[in-house]
Write an enzyme that holds these catalytic residues in place. Structure first.
Site, mmCIF file in Angstrom:
data_model
loop_
_atom_site.group_PDB
_atom_site.id
_atom_site.type_symbol
_atom_site.label_atom_id
_atom_site.label_comp_id
_atom_site.label_asym_id
_atom_site.label_seq_id
_atom_site.Cartn_x
_atom_site.Cartn_y
_atom_site.Cartn_z
ATOM 1 N N HIS A 11 39.148 40.061 49.128
ATOM 2 C CA HIS A 11 38.688 38.945 48.294
ATOM 3 C C HIS A 11 39.889 38.266 47.630
ATOM 4 O O HIS A 11 40.379 38.720 46.593
ATOM 5 C CB HIS A 11 37.707 39.483 47.236
ATOM 6 C CG HIS A 11 37.013 38.421 46.444
ATOM 7 N ND1 HIS A 11 35.642 38.247 46.458
ATOM 8 C CD2 HIS A 11 37.480 37.463 45.612
ATOM 9 C CE1 HIS A 11 35.306 37.240 45.660
ATOM 10 N NE2 HIS A 11 36.418 36.748 45.133
ATOM 11 N N HIS A 13 41.449 34.163 47.081
ATOM 12 C CA HIS A 13 41.358 32.709 47.298
ATOM 13 C C HIS A 13 42.769 32.195 47.589
ATOM 14 O O HIS A 13 43.673 32.408 46.773
ATOM 15 C CB HIS A 13 40.788 32.029 46.055
ATOM 16 C CG HIS A 13 39.407 32.507 45.697
ATOM 17 N ND1 HIS A 13 38.267 31.830 46.042
ATOM 18 C CD2 HIS A 13 38.989 33.635 45.057
ATOM 19 C CE1 HIS A 13 37.207 32.493 45.601
ATOM 20 N NE2 HIS A 13 37.610 33.593 45.014
ATOM 21 N N HIS A 191 29.891 35.065 46.425
ATOM 22 C CA HIS A 191 30.119 35.430 45.023
ATOM 23 C C HIS A 191 28.758 35.536 44.329
ATOM 24 O O HIS A 191 27.947 34.603 44.397
ATOM 25 C CB HIS A 191 30.919 34.354 44.299
ATOM 26 C CG HIS A 191 32.387 34.352 44.591
ATOM 27 N ND1 HIS A 191 32.903 34.110 45.828
ATOM 28 C CD2 HIS A 191 33.459 34.560 43.777
ATOM 29 C CE1 HIS A 191 34.224 34.163 45.772
ATOM 30 N NE2 HIS A 191 34.599 34.429 44.543
ATOM 31 N N GLU A 194 28.742 38.026 38.996
ATOM 32 C CA GLU A 194 29.920 37.920 38.126
ATOM 33 C C GLU A 194 29.464 37.145 36.878
ATOM 34 O O GLU A 194 29.364 37.693 35.805
ATOM 35 C CB GLU A 194 31.061 37.192 38.852
ATOM 36 C CG GLU A 194 32.333 37.033 38.010
ATOM 37 C CD GLU A 194 33.356 36.085 38.637
ATOM 38 O OE1 GLU A 194 32.991 35.272 39.512
ATOM 39 O OE2 GLU A 194 34.539 36.120 38.213
ATOM 40 N N ASP A 273 42.453 35.843 42.344
ATOM 41 C CA ASP A 273 43.437 34.753 42.200
ATOM 42 C C ASP A 273 44.619 35.338 41.422
ATOM 43 O O ASP A 273 44.753 35.094 40.210
ATOM 44 C CB ASP A 273 42.823 33.592 41.402
ATOM 45 C CG ASP A 273 41.490 33.125 41.994
ATOM 46 O OD1 ASP A 273 41.499 32.327 42.928
ATOM 47 O OD2 ASP A 273 40.435 33.606 41.515
HETATM 48 N N1 HPA Z 1 35.550 32.762 41.540
HETATM 49 C C1 HPA Z 1 34.753 31.789 41.955
HETATM 50 N N2 HPA Z 1 35.187 30.709 42.525
HETATM 51 C C2 HPA Z 1 36.487 30.590 42.706
HETATM 52 C C3 HPA Z 1 37.364 31.540 42.294
HETATM 53 C C4 HPA Z 1 36.868 32.685 41.680
HETATM 54 O O1 HPA Z 1 37.628 33.587 41.294
HETATM 55 N N3 HPA Z 1 38.603 31.134 42.626
HETATM 56 C C5 HPA Z 1 38.462 29.967 43.209
HETATM 57 N N4 HPA Z 1 37.186 29.611 43.263
HETATM 58 ZN ZN ZN Z 2 36.538 35.043 43.907
#
Ligand code: HPA
Ligand code: ZN
Length: 329
Positions: A11, A13, A191, A194, A273
Site C-alpha cells: 500500500h 501511493h 480504502h 480508516e 505516503d
Molecule cells: N489515503 C487516501 N487517499 C489517498 C491517500 C491516502 O493515504 N494518499 C493519496 N490519496
Molecule cells: Zn492509502
C-alpha cells in the site's frame, strides 16, 4: 529491528511517496509555485486528512510529463529499496497521469514501467501497479479510470483500487468501475475503515467484492466483523505510521494492528505516503517492534502474508518468497 529485513509493501501511493526535495526541485524547473505546501524545514505541511488530500494534489502539479513520472518512480524506489523493500505495489492514478486519456495514460505507464525495470536492475526491487480512481472526483471519472485500467491490465498493472476521501459517496457508487476492472482480470482492493467505521469495510466487501482492504483498521470497533475478516482471509493493508500521523490513534501502543493480528486477521504493514507521514518501512518495523515487542518471527510472518496477498503472478510471488526464506534461514 533491522532495517535490512526484507520487506513486502502492498500500500503505497506513488505521488505520496515523492521525496519533498524532488517535488520542490521539479517545481522550480517548471516554475510552478507550490511553496505553500512546505513547512520551513522543507517537509510537506498539512493540518488534517482533508487538507492532506489537497496538499497531495498540489504536490502533483509539477508532475506533468511521462519523463517526470520516470524520475519520480526512480526516486521512490531508491528510498523503498534503502528501507529493505524487495517487492512493492503502488497506486497509480490516470487522473494525475494524462487526465484519464487512454493514450496519454499508456505513455505515462510506459515511463513508469521503464523506471521500475531500471530500479529492479539497480536495486533488485520489484514494482507492480494498482490503478486507482480518486473517490472524491466521483463515479463517472472512476469509470474512465477503470477503462484505462482494463486496457492496460496484465502482468504489470495487476490491481484496481479506490483512494481519496473515504467520506465522499458510498462504495456501491463505484461498483461499475470495480466490475469492469474485475472482468479485465484485475485483483481488487479499496480504502475503507480508516475514516469510515466498520460499516465502510462491510460495504466495500459486499459492493466492490474486494479481497484486500486499504487500512481497514476500524474493523476493530465491531468484533463480529473482525471474526468475519479472519474467517474469510481478507487481508488488511495496515499503515500504522500514517494512522498515527493523521491522528486516528494517539500513539503506537494504541494502534489496533496487534489486536487484529491476535484475533486472526491477516495484517500486512505499509507506509501509505511515507514522507508525508515521516516514515519508511524500516521505521514502521522499528516502531512496531518497540510498541508490541514483535520479534523477527512476527515480521517474517507478516512479510510472507504480504507476499501471498500480492497481486503479482505466481512466478514473481515464488521469487519473493524465496528471498524471504533465504533471509530467515
Ligand atoms: N489515503 C487516501 N487517499 C489517498 C491517500 C491516502 O493515504 N494518499 C493519496 N490519496
Ligand atoms: Zn492509502
Amino acid at each position: 529491528m533491522s532495517g535490512l529485513l526484507p520487506k513486502v509493501e502492498l500500500h503505497l501511493h506513488l505521488e505520496g511517496a515523492a521525496p519533498p526535495g524532488f517535488i520542490r526541485g521539479l517545481a522550480a524547473e517548471k516554475k510552478v509555485d507550490i511553496a505553500r505546501i512546505f513547512d520551513e524545514r522543507g517537509n510537506y505541511a498539512y493540518d488534517d486528512f482533508w487538507h492532506f488530500l489537497k496538499v497531495y494534489e498540489a504536490a502533483t502539479e509539477p508532475l506533468k510529463t511521462p519523463e517526470d513520472y520516470h524520475r519520480l518512480t526512480l526516486a521512490v524506489l531508491e528510498e523503498s529499496a534503502a528501507a529493505g523493500v524487495i517487492y512493492s505495489e503502488t497506486f497509480l492514478s490516470p487522473d494525475f497521469c494524462g487526465g484519464r486519456d487512454l493514450s496519454a495514460w499508456r505513455e505515462f505507464l510506459h515511463a513508469i514501467r521503464e523506471a521500475a525495470d531500471l530500479a529492479e536492475r539497480r536495486d533488485g526491487i520489484v514494482l507492480r501497479g494498482i490503478v486507482t480512481p480518486i473517490r472524491h472526483l466521483g463515479p463517472e471519472k472512476a469509470k474512465e479510470v477503470a477503462l484505462c485500467a482494463a486496457e492496460t491490465a496484465g502482468d504489470w498493472v495487476v490491481g484496481f483500487g479506490l483512494a481519496g476521501d473515504e467520506k465522499s459517496g458510498k462504495p456501491k457508487d463505484f461498483s461499475w468501475a470495480f466490475d469492469a476492472a474485475r472482468e479485465a482480470g484485475l485483483r481488487l482492493t479499496a480504502h475503507a475503515g480508516e475514516w469510515g467505521g466498520p460499516e465502510s469495510v462491510r460495504d466495500a466487501l459486499r459492493d466492490l467484492r474486494v479481497e484486500r482492504i486499504g487500512h481497514g483498521v476500524r474493523a476493530i470497533e465491531d468484533l463480529a466483523l473482525v471474526d468475519e475478516l479472519a474467517e474469510r482471509g481478507i487481508v488488511l493493508e495496515v499503515c500504522p505510521g500514517s494512522n498515527i500521523a493523521l491522528g486516528l490513534y494517539q500513539d503506537w501502543r494504541s494502534h489496533p494492528i496487534h489486536e487484529l493480528r491476535e484475533r486472526g486477521v491477516k495484517v500486512t504493514v505499509s507506509t501509505d505516503d511515507p514522507p508525508f507521514f515521516h516514515t519508511t518501512m524500516a521505521r514502521e518495523y522499528d516502531r512496531l517492534a518497540t510498541a508490541f515487542d514483535w520479534d523477527e518471527g512476527v515480521f517474517d510472518e507478516i512479510a510472507k502474508t504480504s507476499a501471498k496477498a500480492a497481486f503479482c503472478d505466481e512466478k514473481t510471488r515464488e521469487n519473493i518468497l524465496k528471498k524471504l526464506e533465504k533471509a530467515h534461514a
